[in-house]
Design a protein around this motif. Structure first.
Motif, PDB file in Angstrom:
ATOM      1  N   PRO A  10       0.810  -1.220   0.000  1.00  0.00           N
ATOM      2  CA  PRO A  10       0.000   0.000   0.000  1.00  0.00           C
ATOM      3  C   PRO A  10       0.839   1.264   0.000  1.00  0.00           C
ATOM      4  CG  PRO A  10       0.028  -0.965   2.178  1.00  0.00           C
ATOM      5  CD  PRO A  10       0.725  -1.946   1.275  1.00  0.00           C
ATOM      6  N   GLY A  11       0.267   2.311  -0.615  1.00  0.00           N
ATOM      7  CA  GLY A  11       0.929   3.608  -0.638  1.00  0.00           C
ATOM      8  C   GLY A  11       0.319   4.545   0.380  1.00  0.00           C
ATOM      9  N   GLU A  12       0.210   5.806   0.014  1.00  0.00           N
ATOM     10  CA  GLU A  12      -0.341   6.823   0.901  1.00  0.00           C
ATOM     11  C   GLU A  12      -1.865   6.716   0.974  1.00  0.00           C
ATOM     12  OE1 GLU A  12       1.461   9.011   2.765  1.00  0.00           O
ATOM     13  OE2 GLU A  12       3.165   7.829   2.052  1.00  0.00           O
ATOM     14  N   PRO A  13      -2.472   7.198   2.052  1.00  0.00           N
ATOM     15  CA  PRO A  13      -3.936   7.172   2.136  1.00  0.00           C
ATOM     16  C   PRO A  13      -4.574   8.059   1.056  1.00  0.00           C
ATOM     17  CG  PRO A  13      -2.964   7.544   4.298  1.00  0.00           C
ATOM     18  CD  PRO A  13      -1.856   7.684   3.303  1.00  0.00           C
ATOM     19  N   VAL A  14      -5.561   7.500   0.354  1.00  0.00           N
ATOM     20  CA  VAL A  14      -6.322   8.300  -0.614  1.00  0.00           C
ATOM     21  C   VAL A  14      -7.679   8.688  -0.028  1.00  0.00           C
ATOM     22  CG1 VAL A  14      -5.216   7.490  -2.709  1.00  0.00           C
ATOM     23  CG2 VAL A  14      -7.094   6.164  -1.748  1.00  0.00           C
ATOM     24  N   LEU A  15      -8.146   7.905   0.925  1.00  0.00           N
ATOM     25  CA  LEU A  15      -9.398   8.208   1.614  1.00  0.00           C
ATOM     26  C   LEU A  15      -9.195   8.053   3.112  1.00  0.00           C
ATOM     27  CD1 LEU A  15     -12.534   8.744   1.477  1.00  0.00           C
ATOM     28  CD2 LEU A  15     -12.800   6.255   1.547  1.00  0.00           C
ATOM     29  N   GLU A  16      -9.596   9.084   3.875  1.00  0.00           N
ATOM     30  CA  GLU A  16      -9.506   9.039   5.332  1.00  0.00           C
ATOM     31  C   GLU A  16     -10.861   9.425   5.920  1.00  0.00           C
ATOM     32  OE1 GLU A  16      -5.378  10.581   6.790  1.00  0.00           O
ATOM     33  OE2 GLU A  16      -5.892  11.734   4.984  1.00  0.00           O
ATOM     34  N   VAL A  17     -11.457   8.498   6.654  1.00  0.00           N
ATOM     35  CA  VAL A  17     -12.740   8.727   7.316  1.00  0.00           C
ATOM     36  C   VAL A  17     -12.490   8.714   8.815  1.00  0.00           C
ATOM     37  CG1 VAL A  17     -15.078   7.846   7.667  1.00  0.00           C
ATOM     38  CG2 VAL A  17     -13.986   7.621   5.418  1.00  0.00           C
TER      39      VAL A  17
END
Length: 260
Positions: A10-17
């Motif tokens: 995995p890379g960087e977060p694209v969605l953060e809830v």
């Protein structure tokens, strides 16, 4: 049930809830209760649970179809909570709905017309509110060729296609827009096993391009065979987030019943 799935880095977060709460339309209680999770580049995350435990409300909140009571939703660091569906669409979330007939397609439109259903205002396809039919047909042909839609007649009504081919029209329409995050709600419900595997391969290809994938699925073999992590909801709350390779059907079922 085996899908050829490469190991995910995995890379960087694209969605953060974060701490997201959504009220029920019927009784005012929290249908989504203080939910937090991330989706990273190249990662396939499944939202699982028994039907009616907040999954649908969560999807509607993420796509702007339902207002959030509190909390945060960020796409690539940009806050989008309570934005309109159009604004969220432009920020990079594309959604393939559970009911492809009600929300995904106009069955009496041709395959060509459905190919630009959400993009008809794009300058590639229209000018001064007049559709460029040649550009529309060319786009439909690219979807048919790239995603193996059968039959290949782009002028026929979409209702004439099988369920699997209808789904490929919808998926193709979105994948060609290069979404940052693709949400698929029950993506293989009601289609044959051959079409299922074709759709799984399309999902894998998108993940390889470092896009974030969210699947909402009630099919145990699907969520265990295709995803990287599984977020299990129970009575609107996150009962647990598990790595797919390290979990089991029994653990998921236990988590799904945790707050019932």
């Amino acid at each position: 049930f085996i899908v050829d799935k490469p190991e995910m880095t995995p890379g960087e977060p694209v969605l953060e809830v974060k701490n997201l709460t959504v009220k029920s339309r019927h009784h005012g209680k929290a249908a989504v209760d203080n939910v937090s999770f991330q989706v990273r580049e190249g990662e396939i995350v499944c939202i699982a649970g028994i039907d009616g435990n907040g999954q649908s409300e969560l999807v509607e909140a993420l796509t702007g179809l339902r207002k959030c009571h509190s909390g945060s939703i960020k796409i690539n660091g940009h806050e989008i909570v309570n934005n309109t569906p159009k604004q969220i669409f432009k920020k990079g979330i594309k959604n393939i709905p559970e009911d492809r007939h009600k929300r995904g397609l106009v069955l009496d439109f041709t395959v060509s017309e459905n190919s630009i259903l959400q993009n008809y205002k794009d300058s590639r396809f229209s000018k001064n509110s007049i559709i460029n039919k040649d550009a529309m047909d060319k786009h439909a042909k690219s979807i048919i060729s790239r995603f193996d839609v059968r039959p290949t007649d782009y002028t026929q009504k979409t209702r004439a296609l099988s369920g699997g081919n209808q789904q490929k029209v919808i998926i193709g329409r979105w994948l060609l827009t290069q979404p940052d995050i693709l949400m698929l709600d029950e993506p293989t419900r009601g289609i044959d096993i051959g079409a299922k595997f074709e759709i799984y391969q399309l999902i894998q290809e998108l993940a390889k391009k470092d896009k974030g994938i969210i699947m909402i699925s009630s099919e145990m073999p699907e969520l265990l065979g295709v995803t990287d992590r599984i977020l299990v909801m129970s009575n609107g709350r996150v009962a647990g987030i598990v790595e797919t390779a390290k979990t089991s059907q029994e653990e998921i079922l236990q988590l799904a019943a945790k707050y019932l």
